[in-house]
Design a protein around this motif. Sequence first.
Motif, PDB file in Angstrom:
ATOM      1  N   THR A  51       0.820  -1.212   0.000  1.00  0.00           N
ATOM      2  CA  THR A  51       0.000   0.000   0.000  1.00  0.00           C
ATOM      3  C   THR A  51       0.856   1.265   0.000  1.00  0.00           C
ATOM      4  OG1 THR A  51      -0.130  -0.015   2.423  1.00  0.00           O
ATOM      5  CG2 THR A  51      -1.878  -1.166   1.210  1.00  0.00           C
ATOM      6  N   ILE A  52       2.111   1.150   0.446  1.00  0.00           N
ATOM      7  CA  ILE A  52       3.036   2.293   0.448  1.00  0.00           C
ATOM      8  C   ILE A  52       4.378   1.827  -0.112  1.00  0.00           C
ATOM      9  CG2 ILE A  52       4.255   3.996   1.847  1.00  0.00           C
ATOM     10  CD1 ILE A  52       1.957   3.893   3.846  1.00  0.00           C
ATOM     11  N   TRP A  53       4.841   2.511  -1.152  1.00  0.00           N
ATOM     12  CA  TRP A  53       6.152   2.217  -1.746  1.00  0.00           C
ATOM     13  C   TRP A  53       7.081   3.387  -1.464  1.00  0.00           C
ATOM     14  CZ3 TRP A  53       8.913  -1.641  -3.682  1.00  0.00           C
ATOM     15  CH2 TRP A  53      10.097  -1.326  -4.347  1.00  0.00           C
ATOM     16  N   HIS A  54       8.316   3.094  -1.038  1.00  0.00           N
ATOM     17  CA  HIS A  54       9.291   4.122  -0.667  1.00  0.00           C
ATOM     18  C   HIS A  54      10.658   3.692  -1.188  1.00  0.00           C
ATOM     19  CE1 HIS A  54      11.223   6.650   2.808  1.00  0.00           C
ATOM     20  NE2 HIS A  54      11.164   7.331   1.669  1.00  0.00           N
ATOM     21  N   SER A  55      11.242   4.487  -2.094  1.00  0.00           N
ATOM     22  CA  SER A  55      12.533   4.102  -2.663  1.00  0.00           C
ATOM     23  C   SER A  55      13.211   5.308  -3.278  1.00  0.00           C
ATOM     24  CB  SER A  55      12.347   3.018  -3.739  1.00  0.00           C
ATOM     25  OG  SER A  55      11.819   3.584  -4.938  1.00  0.00           O
ATOM     26  N   VAL A  56      14.407   5.101  -3.808  1.00  0.00           N
ATOM     27  CA  VAL A  56      15.075   6.113  -4.617  1.00  0.00           C
ATOM     28  C   VAL A  56      14.397   6.170  -5.989  1.00  0.00           C
ATOM     29  CG1 VAL A  56      17.301   5.967  -3.457  1.00  0.00           C
ATOM     30  CG2 VAL A  56      16.792   4.401  -5.328  1.00  0.00           C
ATOM     31  N   PRO A  57      14.417   7.319  -6.679  1.00  0.00           N
ATOM     32  CA  PRO A  57      13.751   7.451  -7.975  1.00  0.00           C
ATOM     33  C   PRO A  57      14.328   6.584  -9.084  1.00  0.00           C
ATOM     34  CG  PRO A  57      14.092   9.614  -6.998  1.00  0.00           C
ATOM     35  CD  PRO A  57      14.860   8.626  -6.159  1.00  0.00           C
ATOM     36  N   SER A  58      15.574   6.142  -8.937  1.00  0.00           N
ATOM     37  CA  SER A  58      16.179   5.344 -10.007  1.00  0.00           C
ATOM     38  C   SER A  58      15.415   4.043 -10.241  1.00  0.00           C
ATOM     39  CB  SER A  58      17.647   5.036  -9.697  1.00  0.00           C
ATOM     40  OG  SER A  58      17.779   4.417  -8.431  1.00  0.00           O
TER      41      SER A  58
END
Length: 301
Positions: A259-266
């Motif tokens: 439900t929530i994704w969190h990462s670097v934009p790459s």
Amino acid sequence: MSRKNIITNFVESCNKHPDNTSISVQKRSYTYDSLHRLSASLANVLDKNSKSSEPFLTAILASRSITAYSGIIATLMRGYGYIPLNYQYPPERIAFILKETECRTMIVDAESSKLIPEILNLVDNEMTLLIPDIENIDELTLRFPEHTILCSKDIEDTKYYEIKIPDEDSIAYIIYTSGTTGTPKGVMVAQRNVIHFIDYMVKKFEVSSKDRISQTFNLTFDASVFDIFVAWKAGAGIFCPTQNELLNPSGFIKKNELTIWHSVPSIPIFMKKLGVLKKNSFPTLRYSMFGGEPLPIEVVS
């Protein structure tokens, strides 16, 4: 447990949602109850073997593994602050951090244990090492008799641990800068800072026990604090992709109904190149969060 801190948040979620998934890592899921039990066992064995004069700090030399996460909880249960260390660091850098912080206790996972001989050859203080994933440490204890080295056979399964609640100004964790512009510098973050951050984020994004949150960041990057402690305050689950899954996590997101994704934009940049960022591709996602790098507008449009 009237005073609040980041570990009381976790324990309250254990009491409210014992059967919820607290974390899924290395292809295995752990409920809040099972993670609490594992962490309490680590805290107890460290209490029995700690030095009375040691500073209230414990280093976590581990990848994103169950030992890393249970080690963080065990450290916080003891009223200590944790120092995340990357197993890809040169041993000299790890030894430098241990010396500068005067840290004498370290929790190590199996993947990182190969660095132990080089690290111990570089430190001056007597160390207490806990390697929960390994059964036989005879070679290490013979080679380094001046240090206390513990393994799985030293750990007794228990659910009970009397949590030590530190002052709000005490250290929650120390994260070191990369050192690319000089000597790495330790950034000390207090309990009160983390508490306010977590409370604000849980409220802002309406995080609940039904949420399923990615954990893509290395523990030495403080973006990981959002994933871990926001989830554990709300009774939500943390889901850690493998390195291979991180290359194209679309299947991981769908399979685990994140439900929530969190990462670097790459990561989404690469996914767009692969053609998997299509409208309504991930129907369970409520939020996608990115940081640490520029985010091209075409990725989110």
